[in-house]
Design a protein around this motif. Structure first.
Motif, PDB file in Angstrom:
ATOM      1  N   ALA A  71      25.470 -22.155  -5.280  1.00  0.00           N
ATOM      2  CA  ALA A  71      26.345 -22.323  -6.400  1.00  0.00           C
ATOM      3  C   ALA A  71      26.646 -21.595  -7.211  1.00  0.00           C
ATOM      4  O   ALA A  71      27.757 -21.430  -7.697  1.00  0.00           O
ATOM      5  N   ASP A  72      25.679 -20.587  -7.529  1.00  0.00           N
ATOM      6  CA  ASP A  72      26.028 -19.521  -8.419  1.00  0.00           C
ATOM      7  C   ASP A  72      26.394 -18.179  -7.861  1.00  0.00           C
ATOM      8  O   ASP A  72      26.326 -17.076  -8.292  1.00  0.00           O
ATOM      9  N   ASP A  73      26.885 -18.095  -6.445  1.00  0.00           N
ATOM     10  CA  ASP A  73      27.092 -16.929  -5.711  1.00  0.00           C
ATOM     11  C   ASP A  73      28.630 -16.439  -6.310  1.00  0.00           C
ATOM     12  O   ASP A  73      29.315 -16.892  -6.935  1.00  0.00           O
ATOM     13  N   ASP A  74      28.429 -15.000  -6.111  1.00  0.00           N
ATOM     14  CA  ASP A  74      29.630 -14.343  -6.882  1.00  0.00           C
ATOM     15  C   ASP A  74      30.905 -14.549  -6.272  1.00  0.00           C
ATOM     16  O   ASP A  74      30.809 -14.585  -4.901  1.00  0.00           O
ATOM     17  N   PRO A  75      31.795 -14.842  -7.056  1.00  0.00           N
ATOM     18  CA  PRO A  75      33.066 -15.304  -6.481  1.00  0.00           C
ATOM     19  C   PRO A  75      33.762 -14.088  -5.640  1.00  0.00           C
ATOM     20  O   PRO A  75      34.494 -14.435  -4.632  1.00  0.00           O
ATOM     21  N   SER A  76      33.288 -12.876  -5.880  1.00  0.00           N
ATOM     22  CA  SER A  76      33.913 -11.681  -4.929  1.00  0.00           C
ATOM     23  C   SER A  76      33.039 -11.488  -3.931  1.00  0.00           C
ATOM     24  O   SER A  76      33.456 -10.325  -3.135  1.00  0.00           O
ATOM     25  N   SER A  77      32.084 -12.340  -3.606  1.00  0.00           N
ATOM     26  CA  SER A  77      31.362 -11.800  -2.216  1.00  0.00           C
ATOM     27  C   SER A  77      32.196 -12.185  -0.942  1.00  0.00           C
ATOM     28  O   SER A  77      33.147 -12.592  -1.001  1.00  0.00           O
ATOM     29  N   GLN A  78      31.556 -11.383  -0.028  1.00  0.00           N
ATOM     30  CA  GLN A  78      32.084 -11.538   1.384  1.00  0.00           C
ATOM     31  C   GLN A  78      32.208 -12.819   2.148  1.00  0.00           C
ATOM     32  O   GLN A  78      31.104 -13.616   1.740  1.00  0.00           O
ATOM     33  N   ALA A  79      33.051 -13.351   2.634  1.00  0.00           N
ATOM     34  CA  ALA A  79      33.219 -14.547   3.337  1.00  0.00           C
ATOM     35  C   ALA A  79      32.136 -14.806   4.306  1.00  0.00           C
ATOM     36  O   ALA A  79      31.582 -16.046   4.395  1.00  0.00           O
ATOM     37  N   ILE A  80      31.814 -13.800   5.234  1.00  0.00           N
ATOM     38  CA  ILE A  80      30.861 -13.868   6.221  1.00  0.00           C
ATOM     39  C   ILE A  80      29.556 -14.150   5.619  1.00  0.00           C
ATOM     40  O   ILE A  80      28.570 -14.886   6.247  1.00  0.00           O
ATOM     41  N   SER A  81      29.058 -13.494   4.547  1.00  0.00           N
ATOM     42  CA  SER A  81      28.022 -13.393   3.910  1.00  0.00           C
ATOM     43  C   SER A  81      27.509 -14.893   3.392  1.00  0.00           C
ATOM     44  O   SER A  81      26.526 -15.293   3.498  1.00  0.00           O
ATOM     45  N   THR A  82      28.638 -15.266   2.731  1.00  0.00           N
ATOM     46  CA  THR A  82      28.364 -16.542   2.185  1.00  0.00           C
ATOM     47  C   THR A  82      28.350 -17.490   3.237  1.00  0.00           C
ATOM     48  O   THR A  82      27.427 -18.578   2.786  1.00  0.00           O
ATOM     49  N   LEU A  83      29.078 -17.609   4.273  1.00  0.00           N
ATOM     50  CA  LEU A  83      28.890 -18.386   5.389  1.00  0.00           C
ATOM     51  C   LEU A  83      27.542 -18.337   5.949  1.00  0.00           C
ATOM     52  O   LEU A  83      27.126 -19.408   6.470  1.00  0.00           O
ATOM     53  N   ALA A  84      27.017 -17.306   5.763  1.00  0.00           N
ATOM     54  CA  ALA A  84      25.676 -17.078   6.399  1.00  0.00           C
ATOM     55  C   ALA A  84      24.898 -18.063   5.759  1.00  0.00           C
ATOM     56  O   ALA A  84      23.922 -18.619   6.300  1.00  0.00           O
ATOM     57  N   LYS A  85      24.937 -17.998   4.455  1.00  0.00           N
ATOM     58  CA  LYS A  85      23.767 -18.873   3.437  1.00  0.00           C
ATOM     59  C   LYS A  85      23.844 -20.319   3.822  1.00  0.00           C
ATOM     60  O   LYS A  85      23.099 -21.065   3.800  1.00  0.00           O
ATOM     61  N   LEU A  86      25.274 -20.512   3.809  1.00  0.00           N
ATOM     62  CA  LEU A  86      25.578 -22.141   4.079  1.00  0.00           C
ATOM     63  C   LEU A  86      25.060 -22.546   5.453  1.00  0.00           C
ATOM     64  O   LEU A  86      24.343 -23.664   5.562  1.00  0.00           O
ATOM     65  N   HIS A  87      25.333 -21.592   6.429  1.00  0.00           N
ATOM     66  CA  HIS A  87      24.715 -21.811   7.910  1.00  0.00           C
ATOM     67  C   HIS A  87      23.270 -22.333   7.616  1.00  0.00           C
ATOM     68  O   HIS A  87      22.687 -23.269   8.431  1.00  0.00           O
ATOM     69  N   GLN A  88      22.305 -21.218   6.984  1.00  0.00           N
ATOM     70  CA  GLN A  88      21.081 -21.230   7.041  1.00  0.00           C
ATOM     71  C   GLN A  88      20.676 -22.522   6.354  1.00  0.00           C
ATOM     72  O   GLN A  88      19.408 -23.309   6.781  1.00  0.00           O
ATOM     73  N   LEU A  89      21.173 -22.974   5.126  1.00  0.00           N
ATOM     74  CA  LEU A  89      20.690 -24.353   4.481  1.00  0.00           C
ATOM     75  C   LEU A  89      21.077 -25.296   5.482  1.00  0.00           C
ATOM     76  O   LEU A  89      20.235 -26.144   5.627  1.00  0.00           O
ATOM     77  N   HIS A  90      22.203 -25.501   5.919  1.00  0.00           N
ATOM     78  CA  HIS A  90      22.546 -26.577   6.932  1.00  0.00           C
ATOM     79  C   HIS A  90      21.633 -26.745   8.116  1.00  0.00           C
ATOM     80  O   HIS A  90      21.067 -27.861   8.567  1.00  0.00           O
ATOM     81  N   VAL A  91      21.266 -25.676   8.708  1.00  0.00           N
ATOM     82  CA  VAL A  91      20.199 -25.547  10.002  1.00  0.00           C
ATOM     83  C   VAL A  91      18.775 -26.014   9.388  1.00  0.00           C
ATOM     84  O   VAL A  91      18.122 -26.657  10.155  1.00  0.00           O
ATOM     85  N   LYS A  92      18.395 -25.411   8.158  1.00  0.00           N
ATOM     86  CA  LYS A  92      17.187 -25.736   7.789  1.00  0.00           C
ATOM     87  C   LYS A  92      16.828 -27.295   7.489  1.00  0.00           C
ATOM     88  O   LYS A  92      15.966 -27.966   7.638  1.00  0.00           O
ATOM     89  N   LEU A  93      17.889 -27.797   6.684  1.00  0.00           N
ATOM     90  CA  LEU A  93      17.788 -29.118   6.437  1.00  0.00           C
ATOM     91  C   LEU A  93      17.814 -30.222   7.580  1.00  0.00           C
ATOM     92  O   LEU A  93      17.211 -31.054   7.906  1.00  0.00           O
ATOM     93  N   ASN A  94      18.695 -29.632   8.430  1.00  0.00           N
ATOM     94  CA  ASN A  94      18.759 -30.536   9.645  1.00  0.00           C
ATOM     95  C   ASN A  94      17.552 -30.411  10.502  1.00  0.00           C
ATOM     96  O   ASN A  94      16.833 -31.379  11.148  1.00  0.00           O
ATOM     97  N   ALA A  95      16.927 -29.110  10.344  1.00  0.00           N
ATOM     98  CA  ALA A  95      15.798 -28.923  11.180  1.00  0.00           C
ATOM     99  C   ALA A  95      14.374 -29.725  10.677  1.00  0.00           C
ATOM    100  O   ALA A  95      13.666 -30.197  11.306  1.00  0.00           O
ATOM    101  N   LEU A  96      14.465 -29.646   9.329  1.00  0.00           N
ATOM    102  CA  LEU A  96      13.270 -30.345   8.562  1.00  0.00           C
ATOM    103  C   LEU A  96      13.134 -32.099   8.829  1.00  0.00           C
ATOM    104  O   LEU A  96      12.444 -32.489   9.496  1.00  0.00           O
ATOM    105  N   LEU A  97      14.527 -32.534   8.874  1.00  0.00           N
ATOM    106  CA  LEU A  97      14.373 -34.029   9.011  1.00  0.00           C
ATOM    107  C   LEU A  97      14.375 -34.463  10.539  1.00  0.00           C
ATOM    108  O   LEU A  97      13.788 -35.315  10.929  1.00  0.00           O
ATOM    109  N   TRP A  98      15.013 -33.585  11.333  1.00  0.00           N
ATOM    110  CA  TRP A  98      14.922 -33.862  12.794  1.00  0.00           C
ATOM    111  C   TRP A  98      13.652 -33.625  13.405  1.00  0.00           C
ATOM    112  O   TRP A  98      12.708 -34.716  14.030  1.00  0.00           O
ATOM    113  N   ALA A  99      12.671 -32.464  13.164  1.00  0.00           N
ATOM    114  CA  ALA A  99      11.383 -32.246  13.416  1.00  0.00           C
ATOM    115  C   ALA A  99      10.702 -33.436  12.804  1.00  0.00           C
ATOM    116  O   ALA A  99       9.416 -33.945  13.441  1.00  0.00           O
ATOM    117  N   ARG A 100      10.800 -33.910  11.498  1.00  0.00           N
ATOM    118  CA  ARG A 100       9.773 -34.846  11.047  1.00  0.00           C
ATOM    119  C   ARG A 100      10.079 -36.048  11.702  1.00  0.00           C
ATOM    120  O   ARG A 100       8.967 -36.691  12.156  1.00  0.00           O
TER     121      ARG A 100
END
Length: 826
Positions: A465-494
Motif C-alpha cells: 500500500a505504501d509503495d512509491d508512486p514512481s516505482s516501475q510497473a513490473i517490479s510492482t506487479l511482482a510484489k502483487l503476484h507474490q502476495l497472491h500466490v502466497k495467499l492461495n498457496a497457504l489456503l490451498w495447502a492447508r
C-alpha cells in the motif's frame, strides 16, 4: 599527485574540510562526527596532550598501496564481471580502527545523516558512487558496507573504481594515524599492545600482496586482453582495411542454409593468407577525433583476401527442432555458431526477433522494442562503435559510417506506456489499502503464533500500500503476484493437507529413525502419496502398496548417513511404514545441509525441531492462538483480492488498472524474458480467478493433475467445472490442452475456440490452435494463429520457433530427410 591517490603522511592530521551545512556531514569522518574528546592527563596539573608516539603497528607498504591504486587507474574504464564480496577480520584490519568505524556508522544511522556528495540523484557521476570525497573512509561510511566489531564485509565488486574505493578504505583502517585516533576515541592505548601484536603488520602486508596478485591475475586473464583489443581496433580504424561489416552485435540474423535464427554476439576479420585473427573493429573506416583532418587512406589490395566472420547465439527452438549439423569449432551444447556473412540475412519480422538462448543475459542488457538486443557493458566496450552498443564506450572515437544508436531514445517510455505504469502502480497501492482494512482493526496484538502470522501478512500488505508512486510497473506487479500466490498457496495447502491428517503419523520437525537403515532424520515435509514412481525401490520390497502410502521428506543426520550409506546425504524420501519415532534428542542433529534458521528452531526441552507458523499453517498443524480467526482472516483477504482481480479482468473500476495496461507492459515495457514472465504470470492469475472459490480450487487441482500426467483425471475435473460454469474461460483453455495431450485434436480445437469466444486475447488458446494446424500440415492457418498469438505476447519464444518452421515448411514442403511431415514432440 591528488590527495586520494597517496597514503596519508605519518604524523600529519587530516585537513579540516569546509562546512557543508547542518544537513550535510563533512567528508572526513574523524573528529567532527564524534565530537571533541578530552585529552588524556599525564600528570597532576598537566593537561597538555603528551607527544604522540608512533604505534608499533604499521600500515601495509606504501609501494604496494601505490601499485594497487595504479592498477585501478589503468583499468578504470574497463568493465569486468563482478568479483565476490570481500570479508576482512583482524588482524587483516586493525580491530581498534574497525570498532571506531562501527561507532561512526552507528552515529550516522542514528542521526539519519546521508552522504552529502550524492545529492545529484539518479544521474550522479560514477565517482560519487564510489566516494569522490577526499577522505579514504568515505566508501566505508556510505558505500553499503557491513561493519561489525570483528568483521567488515564489502559487497560485490563491479568495476575498478569500486575496487579502488575498497583499497583506500582498508588502507585507511590500517594507517597508523587512524589507529592512534581510534585508540584515543575508544579509550584504548594503541601503544600498549603486547608483543604478540607484531603479527598484525605481517598479516596486513600479506593481504596487500594477495590483493595485488589477484588483480594482476584478473588483468592477465581478462582485462589486459580487452584493453589491447580495443587499442588495436582503434589503430586499425584509420582505413587500412575497409571491409564492410554487415551485422552488429545485438542484431538478430537468420542462417539461410540451416534456417535457424540467432543474435550476433561478436565478429572478427579472418585473413585468407595469414592465420592471424584481427580484432573486431579493424574493418570499419573509423577515425579518432585527433585524426579527423588526416588524409584519406588508400584501400590496400590485401583487403580483398579478408572476410568477416560472426559469432552467433542460436535460438534453442530452431537448433533443437531442426537438429542441424554445427560447423567445426561451434559449441552445440550452448548453441553458439561461427558463420560467414554470406550465409546470414537480417531478421526484419517483429514476430521472429526475440531469441531463446540461455546465454542471452551474459551478453545483453535488454531487448529493445525496435527489434534488437542492447549489448551489456562488456560487449559495448569490445565493440564501442557498433550501432547498438552503449554510446559511452565510443565517446572518444568518431566513425564515418552509421553508428547512431537508437537505444537511448527508447529509454524514455511512450505516453501509453507511462499511463499503464502509473495505472498499475496506483492500482496495486489501492489493492494493498483495501486488504489492510480488515487487519487494521485488530485489538490487543499478542505474540502467539497465529497473531505473528497475521502481523507478517500485515507488514507485506503495508509495503504494497505504501509503495512509491514512481516505482516501475513490473517490479510492482511482482510484489502483487507474490502476495497472491502466497495467499492461495497457504489456503490451498492447508485445506488439502487437513483432509489427509488422519493418515499422517508423524509431524513436521519430529526426529524419526529409519527401521531398515538405522539413520535418524528430521521431517521437513510430507506427501499423502509419493510424487515419483517408487515401485522398484529396494527399501519398499516388504511394503504393501507403497504408491498409496504417505512419504516424508527427511534431512538425515550426517554421521548416521555415513554409517548407513558410506557418506553424507542431504535428503531422503521415506515411506511412512519404514519410519519409527526416535528416542529423545538432547541436541540438534548434524545435518549436511543446514535448515533455514528463519523457518526452523530446535527445542532442547522437547527434543525436536519447531517449524515456523507459516509451515504449521500449511500442513494443518496446531498453532498457538486463535486458529479459527487466523483462517477467517486469510479467507477474507483472499475474497477481497479475488474481487479486485475480477474488476481488473472486467475493467469496470477506474481505481484499478486494466488488462489493457498489463498487455501494454507485456508488449512494450518488458525488456527481458524475466520481465515478461512477471507480467505473463499476473495475466494468467487474473484469467484463473473466479468468484466461486470452490471452482477456483478445482481448477488448481485439475492443473496439478495435468502437470503430473494424469490426463483423464484432469479432463474429468475441467469438465465438471464447466458443467457448473460454462463461462469460465480458463477451464476451457485447460480442457483444450488436455484434449491435445490425449490426441483428440478436433475436441481440442472446439475447446480452444470456446476460450477465444470468452476472451479474444487468450494467446494460449491461439498458440494451441496454431500447434494443431501445424501438426495437420495446414501451415497457412498455423502461421495466422501464431502471428496473432505473438502480436499479443511477443515473448513466447517457442511459438516464434514454430512460426519460423511453418514459414519454411510452407516454402519447402515435406521434411527432406524423412519424407514425412515434421511432428511437434509430445
Amino acid at each position: 599527485m591528488p590527495l586520494d591517490d597517496r597514503p596519508p603522511r605519518r604524523g600529519r592530521a587530516d585537513p579540516a574540510p569546509a562546512s557543508r551545512g547542518r544537513d550535510r556531514p563533512p567528508a572526513p569522518p574523524a573528529r567532527l562526527l564524534l565530537g571533541n574528546r578530552r585529552p588524556r592527563r599525564t600528570g597532576a596539573g598537566d593537561r597538555r596532550r603528551p607527544p604522540r608516539r608512533t604505534p608499533p603497528t604499521e600500515a601495509p607498504g606504501t609501494a604496494l598501496y601505490r601499485q594497487l591504486l595504479s592498477w585501478c587507474r589503468r583499468h578504470d574504464d574497463v568493465p569486468f564481471h563482478g568479483l565476490p564480496p570481500v570479508a576482512l577480520a583482524p588482524p587483516q584490519v586493525d580491530p581498534i580502527a574497525l570498532k571506531w568505524l562501527k561507532r561512526m556508522r552507528t552515529f550516522l544511522d542514528a542521526n539519519e545523516i546521508e552522504d552529502g556528495s550524492r545529492e545529484g540523484g539518479e544521474g550522479e557521476d560514477d565517482a560519487a558512487r564510489y566516494g569522490s570525497s577526499d577522505h579514504p573512509a568515505h566508501y566505508a561510511l556510505y558505500g553499503g558496507i557491513d561493519v561489525r566489531d570483528n568483521l567488515i564485509t564489502f559487497p560485490e565488486i563491479k568495476d575498478a573504481r569500486e575496487l579502488r574505493a575498497l583499497i583506500r578504505s582498508v588502507f585507511w583502517l590500517n594507517n597508523e594515524r587512524t589507529v592512534a585516533d581510534a585508540g584515543d576515541t575508544e579509550g584504548e592505548d594503541a601503544d600498549g599492545r603486547t608483543e604478540a601484536s607484531d603479527v598484525v603488520p605481517k598479516e596486513q602486508v600479506s593481504l596487500a600482496f594477495d590483493a595485488l596478485k589477484s588483480c594482476n591475475e584478473l588483468a592477465a586473464g581478462e582485462l589486459d586482453a580487452k584493453v589491447e583489443k580495443r587499442k588495436l581496433s582503434v589503430e586499425e580504424a584509420k582505413g587500412r582495411r575497409r571491409l564492410t561489416v554487415e551485422y552488429y552485435v545485438g542484431q538478430v540474423v537468420r542462417n539461410e542454409k540451416k534456417k535457424w535464427r540467432g543474435v550476433v554476439v561478436g565478429w572478427f576479420v579472418v585473413q585468407e593468407e595469414a592465420s592471424d585473427r584481427l580484432t573486431s573493429l579493424t574493418t570499419k573506416p573509423y577515425a579518432t577525433r585527433a585524426d579527423e583532418d588526416a588524409p584519406e587512406c588508400v584501400e590496400p589490395s590485401a583487403a580483398s583476401d579478408a572476410r568477416v566472420q560472426y559469432t552467433v547465439l542460436v535460438d534453442f527452438g530452431d537448433a533443437n527442432g531442426d537438429r542441424y549439423e554445427v560447423d567445426e569449432g561451434a559449441v552445440f551444447g550452448k548453441t553458439i555458431s561461427l558463420e560467414g556473412g554470406d550465409d546470414l540475412s537480417p531478421v526484419e519480422d517483429p514476430c521472429l526477433q526475440r531469441i531463446h538462448n540461455g546465454l542471452i543475459k551474459q551478453y545483453f542488457a535488454k531487448f529493445d522494442a525496435k527489434g534488437h538486443y542492447v549489448p551489456n557493458d562488456n560487449l559495448s566496450y569490445l565493440y564501442p562503435l557498433d550501432r547498438f552498443s552503449r554510446s559511452k564506450y565510443g565517446a572518444d572515437i568518431c566513425y564515418g559510417g552509421d553508428t547512431s544508436s537508437d537505444t537511448e531514445s527508447n529509454n524514455s517510455p511512450t505516453e501509453e506506456l507511462e499511463k499503464s505504469r502509473a495505472a498499475i502502480v496506483g492500482g496495486v497501492r489501492e489493492i494493498g489499502r483495501r486488504l489492510l482494512v480488515p487487519l487494521s482493526g485488530r485489538e490487543g496484538k499478542s505474540e502467539d503464533e497465529a497473531s505473528l502470522l497475521i502481523s507478517s501478512m500485515e507488514s507485506s500488505l503495508r509495503a504494497l500500500a505504501d509503495d512509491d508512486p514512481s516505482s516501475q510497473a513490473i517490479s510492482t506487479l511482482a510484489k502483487l503476484h507474490q502476495l497472491h500466490v502466497k495467499l492461495n498457496a497457504l489456503l490451498w495447502a492447508r485445506n488439502a493437507n487437513r483432509r489427509q491428517k488422519g493418515r499422517i503419523h508423524y509431524s513436521l520437525g519430529q526426529i524419526v529413525k529409519h527401521k531398515l537403515y538405522g539413520f535418524r532424520g528430521v521431517i521437513v515435509a510430507w506427501d499423502p502419496k509419493p510424487r515419483v514412481d517408487v515401485s522398484n525401490w529396494d527399501g519398499l520390497v516388504d511394503v504393501d502398496s507403497p504408491q498409496e502410502k504417505p512419504f516424508y521428506h527427511i534431512r538425515p543426520d550426517a554421521d548416521d548417513a555415513a554409517r548407513a550409506f558410506g557418506g553424507p546425504r542431504d535428503f531422503r524420501y521415506v515411506c511412512q511404514d519404514n519410519l519409527e519415532a526416535s528416542p529423545h534428542c538432547s541436541k540438534p542433529l548434524e545435518l549436511s545441509a543446514s535448515l533455514d534458521p528463519d523457518e526452523w528452531k530446535f527445542d532442547y526441552e522437547g527434543g525436536r525441531y519447531v517449524p515456523s507458523p507459516e509451515l504449521k499453517f500449511m500442513y494443518a498443524e496446531d498453532l498457538e492462538g486463535d486458529q479459527d480467526a487466523l483462517v477467517a482472516s486469510f479467507q477474507n483477504l483472499r475474497q477481497i483480492l479475488t474481487e479486485c482481480l475480477l474488476k481488473i479482468r472486467d475493467g469496470d473500476n477506474p481505481e484499478m488498472f486494466s488488462m489493457d495496461d498489463l498487455f501494454c507492459q507485456l508488449q512494450f515495457g518488458a525488456e527481458s524474458l524475466e520481465d515478461a514472465t512477471i507480467v505473463l504470470d499476473m495475466i494468467k492469475e487474473v484469467w484463473k480467478e473466479h468468484s466461486d472459490l470452490h471452482l477456483r480450487q478445482q481448477l488448481d487441482s485439475g492443473i496439478t493433475q495435468l502437470v503430473e500426467g494424469k490426463h483423464k483425471s484432469a479432463l474429468e475435473t475441467f469438465s465438471s467445472i464447466l458443467s457448473s460454469d460454462p463461462l469460465y474461460g480458463e477451464a476451457w483453455n485447460k480442457k483444450a490442452t488436455v484434449h491435445y495431450m490425449l490426441g483428440e485434436k478436433e475436441k481440442s480445437i472446439s475447446a480452444a475456440e470456446e476460450a477465444l469466444k470468452l476472451d479474444q486475447r487468450n494467446f494460449q488458446a491461439l498458440a494451441g490452435l496454431g500447434l494443431i494446424e501445424m501438426d495437420l500440415a495446414h501451415y497457412e492457418k498455423a502461421i495466422g494463429y501464431f502471428r496473432e498469438c505473438l502480436s499479443l505476447n511477443p515473448w513466447l519464444v517457442t511459438v516464434s520457433s514454430m512460426l519460423a518452421r511453418c514459414m519454411r515448411k510452407k516454402e519447402t514442403g515435406p521434411d527432406e530427410r524423412t519424407g514425412t511431415e515434421w511432428r511437434w514432440p509430445g
